[in-house]
Design a protein around this motif. Structure first.
Motif, PDB file in Angstrom:
ATOM      1  N   GLY A 263       0.864  -1.242   0.058  1.00 58.80           N
ATOM      2  CA  GLY A 263      -0.175   0.064   0.089  1.00 58.80           C
ATOM      3  C   GLY A 263       0.715   1.342   0.019  1.00 58.80           C
TER       4      GLY A 263
ATOM      5  N   THR B  94       2.378   4.482  -0.931  1.00 59.30           N
ATOM      6  CA  THR B  94       1.942   5.591  -2.243  1.00 59.30           C
ATOM      7  C   THR B  94       3.119   6.077  -2.773  1.00 59.30           C
ATOM      8  OG1 THR B  94       2.111   7.434  -0.553  1.00 59.30           O
ATOM      9  CG2 THR B  94      -0.007   6.217  -0.819  1.00 59.30           C
ATOM     10  N   VAL B  95       2.929   6.820  -3.960  1.00 56.63           N
ATOM     11  CA  VAL B  95       3.951   7.388  -4.628  1.00 56.63           C
ATOM     12  C   VAL B  95       4.717   8.351  -3.909  1.00 56.63           C
ATOM     13  CG1 VAL B  95       4.440   8.973  -6.594  1.00 56.63           C
ATOM     14  CG2 VAL B  95       2.984   6.781  -6.940  1.00 56.63           C
TER      15      VAL B  95
ATOM     16  N   GLN C 268       5.008   8.416  -0.669  1.00 59.98           N
ATOM     17  CA  GLN C 268       5.927   7.837   0.198  1.00 59.98           C
ATOM     18  C   GLN C 268       7.141   7.391  -0.283  1.00 59.98           C
ATOM     19  OE1 GLN C 268       2.809   4.962   1.720  1.00 59.98           O
ATOM     20  NE2 GLN C 268       2.746   5.798   3.719  1.00 59.98           N
TER      21      GLN C 268
ATOM     22  N   TRP D 148       0.100  11.833  -6.135  1.00 56.95           N
ATOM     23  CA  TRP D 148       0.946  11.195  -5.204  1.00 56.95           C
ATOM     24  C   TRP D 148       0.512  10.456  -4.156  1.00 56.95           C
ATOM     25  CZ3 TRP D 148       6.039  14.387  -5.243  1.00 56.95           C
ATOM     26  CH2 TRP D 148       6.653  14.298  -6.717  1.00 56.95           C
ATOM     27  N   GLU D 149      -0.383  11.299  -3.220  1.00 62.46           N
ATOM     28  CA  GLU D 149      -0.778  10.825  -2.089  1.00 62.46           C
ATOM     29  C   GLU D 149      -1.781   9.695  -2.032  1.00 62.46           C
ATOM     30  OE1 GLU D 149       0.285  11.399   1.064  1.00 62.46           O
ATOM     31  OE2 GLU D 149       1.538  13.158   0.666  1.00 62.46           O
ATOM     32  N   THR D 150      -2.583   9.668  -3.217  1.00 65.06           N
ATOM     33  CA  THR D 150      -3.615   8.851  -3.471  1.00 65.06           C
ATOM     34  C   THR D 150      -3.344   7.231  -4.310  1.00 65.06           C
ATOM     35  OG1 THR D 150      -4.497  10.137  -5.038  1.00 65.06           O
ATOM     36  CG2 THR D 150      -5.304  10.330  -2.892  1.00 65.06           C
ATOM     37  N   THR D 151      -2.017   7.381  -5.036  1.00 65.34           N
ATOM     38  CA  THR D 151      -1.580   6.529  -5.859  1.00 65.34           C
ATOM     39  C   THR D 151      -0.943   5.491  -5.163  1.00 65.34           C
ATOM     40  OG1 THR D 151      -1.690   8.288  -7.839  1.00 65.34           O
ATOM     41  CG2 THR D 151      -0.530   5.870  -8.061  1.00 65.34           C
ATOM     42  N   ALA D 152      -1.283   4.403  -4.962  1.00 67.17           N
ATOM     43  CA  ALA D 152      -0.677   3.190  -4.325  1.00 67.17           C
ATOM     44  C   ALA D 152       0.097   2.593  -5.272  1.00 67.17           C
ATOM     45  CB  ALA D 152      -1.508   2.394  -3.634  1.00 67.17           C
TER      46      ALA D 152
ATOM     47  N   SER E 212       1.882  -0.924  -6.583  1.00 69.76           N
ATOM     48  CA  SER E 212       1.590  -2.563  -6.464  1.00 69.76           C
ATOM     49  C   SER E 212       2.885  -3.132  -6.851  1.00 69.76           C
ATOM     50  CB  SER E 212       0.717  -2.834  -7.797  1.00 69.76           C
ATOM     51  OG  SER E 212      -0.532  -2.132  -7.640  1.00 69.76           O
TER      52      SER E 212
END
Length: 66
Positions: free
Chosen positions: A15, A17-18, A20, A46-50, A52
């Motif tokens: 999980g 994120t970009v 992080q 960035w904050e909402t794109t996890a 994979s």
């Protein structure tokens, strides 16, 4: 999970994120661009794109000089 960040394999938390991932590489708050799997990710996402498993992340920072 495993991701490639700037060509290096890294084990990261599920999980992540970009945003992080960027913070693990640079403290810069401007002049940074990110692509995940060859697609540019807008800073607003960035904050909402996890990330994979097996994603390829490229973090680029602008540098000054001559």
């Amino acid at each position: 999970m495993n991701v490639m960040i700037n060509g290096s394999a890294r084990e990261v938390a599920d999980g992540m994120t970009v945003a992080q991932a960027v913070r693990t590489l640079t403290a810069a708050t401007t002049g940074v661009a990110v692509a995940v799997n060859d697609e540019v990710v807008m800073r607003s996402a960035w904050e909402t794109t996890a990330l994979s498993d097996r994603d390829r992340v490229e973090v680029l920072t602008a540098v000054q000089g001559g």
